[in-house]
Design an enzyme around this catalytic site. Sequence first.
Site, PDB file in Angstrom:
ATOM      1  CD  GLU A 427       2.412  10.340   8.535  1.00 40.65           C
ATOM      2  OE1 GLU A 427       3.072  10.120   6.934  1.00 40.65           O
ATOM      3  OE2 GLU A 427       1.351  10.381   8.503  1.00 40.65           O
ATOM      4  CG  ASP A 500       0.929   6.276   6.114  1.00 45.18           C
ATOM      5  OD1 ASP A 500       1.715   5.081   6.110  1.00 45.18           O
ATOM      6  OD2 ASP A 500       0.513   6.452   7.536  1.00 45.18           O
ATOM      7  CG  ASP A 502      -1.963   9.342   3.784  1.00 42.96           C
ATOM      8  OD1 ASP A 502      -1.259  10.333   4.324  1.00 42.96           O
ATOM      9  OD2 ASP A 502      -2.258   8.399   5.481  1.00 42.96           O
ATOM     10  CG  ASP A 504      -2.207  13.604   7.549  1.00 40.09           C
ATOM     11  OD1 ASP A 504      -3.092  15.020   7.122  1.00 40.09           O
ATOM     12  OD2 ASP A 504      -2.992  13.013   8.336  1.00 40.09           O
TER      13      ASP A 504
END
Length: 637
Positions: A427, A500, A502, A504
Amino acid sequence: MQNEYSDSDIQVLEGLEAVRKRPGMYIGSTSEKGLHHLVWEIVDNAVDEALAGYCDDIEVVIHQDNSVSVKDDGRGMPVGTNTKTGLSTIETIFTVLHAGGKFGGGGYKVSGGLHGVGASVVNALSSWLEVRVYREGEVHYQRFENGGHPVSPMHVTDKCAQDRTGTTVTFKADPTIFKETTEYDYDTLANRLRELAFLNKGLRIILIDERGDGKTETFCYNGGIIEYVAMLNKNKEPLHDDIIYVEGEEQGISIEVAMQYNNSYNSSIYSFTNNINTYEGGTHEDGVKASLTKIINNYARKNKMLKDNDDSLTGDDCREGLAMIISCKHPDPQFEGQTKTKLGNSEVRKIASDIFSEGFDRFLMENPSVAKLIVEKCMTASRARIAAKKAREMTRRKGDLDVTNFFGKLADCKSKDASVSEIFLVEGDSAGGSAIKGRDSMTQAILPLRGKILNVEKARLDRALSNEEIRTIITAFGTGIGEDFNLDKLRYNKIIIMTDADVDGSHIRVLLLTLFYRFFKPIVEAGHVYAAQPPLFVIKHGKTIKYVLNQEELNEYISTLSPTTKYEIARMKGLGEMDAEELNETTMDINKRVLRQITVDDAIAADEIFTKLMGEEVEPRREFIAENAQFAENLDY
Ligand code: 1YM
């Protein structure tokens, strides 16, 4: 009580001992899956009794100590003596390997096949097991301990109502065999019992969980597989109201098919033989699929929807957006294939094809407006397929995916040996940059993903192919896509999604998994897809730096430090904030990293989750998120 063992007792115990020595040979494994297998063995016997027409209700109870009871209201196992073994029939069934089938006079067992290794195997792998048979006003009882040793011969322990009949088996899995876990998963049991209820219309199966807060569910479907298809399409938009249903029997082989089109681009076709999911398909599925294509083409030509010069619709065109259940019941099924889930009996192809053709053809004639919708849907799919083909051909010609252009994005590995090569889908550009610096360039390729990739749940192949990120991924994999797909051409043994920890990051991960699941399913099924797990915390003390994956590991690590040690805990930032060395050390180094393999245990459940998460309908997604919010809160981002 028996004090001495006779010769035949010794033989019997040797048989059970063989099961305990090599449980994997009998139930596949001693993992969580093997544990649940014990329940399926006993439930199968109860389902057989239902299929023989004597039982309407089956109850499965998970007790607080994770022992399980399976109860049916059938005839009750025979309570006489078995002439061959000299033991009671019950003791024979529970202590002699493969006895069940031999002693069941006449008729055929419809379940079994894959399972069906019998009640004795469950007994061999249990700390204790109790059988209760209710017949003619009496309760016949026997208990076994320690892997199948009878505590006493079968005897009458109680009276019961004169008209009560049935069998109850209660057992506790042996923790010395099932070392990983002896705890049952409610959803695993519920999903399979629901499936059995769908596949055997009218049969009522109750699941009771006495652990924790307790839970009870009843599965009973008078519509059988028609209701199964309704469930598959529950979160989708059906193209027509009626679910098409065809059934028939020939040479003792019964075929049932239920189907309904929806407006998605995927097909959900599941086939079963004798209640066993034939994941690998086989002759029943081939026969029905071939007829489907033939009947739709015939109808389209006869009604001038397809012109004389038009190409015929392909099988894929006719299956786009199709939800279908095929259920075959066969007295002597031959299971083939890698996982023995492919029906091999050659006579079934024609029988399935004939039965389905006749019923489906009649349906189309009697329902011209639905027929028109279906043919139009298939023709749209056909046009999209032709457009996709053109787009694919473009990817093979010079242009955007030209090798020189393309390798600007992909930092490929030096090795051309797919078995040792891996590709990281990373990413963001900055994490991509660190990954390129931190990798082992011999075997690790890096593909930084810039934009969000397209949600393929809402797009056909032709549109997916116009998405740059997706085209790049396809080219990197080397397998081609759609009709050209070839798993042997996969250029990497491991495809590792690195995002990540998180929201997103999980969104990108789910988008990628949707792409793989819908367009590259064999890659997922063959176990090539992994998620990298970057650490969430770093602990520093003295000169030591320790990375840990989650809160649990953090607590565990701290508890190992001496109370006087001074330490610092820092929460790791995103991948992009790690430098090359850190990224290598924590997430990429083959010897230190922790990868999570992405598997598809249950295709039906996976299909449902992708539809919910990524499909058109908002409400199911909201529900799913609400139901699972508690898990998200537990995750420490
Ligand atoms: C909770 C599990 O095993 N029920 C069950 C098993 C049998 C019968 C009825 C049964 C079968 C037949 C005749 C027959 C079995 N019997 C045998 C054997 N529930 C559960 N309910 N009478 C009763 O098949 O002819 C094996 S299983 F071998 F004894 F006939």
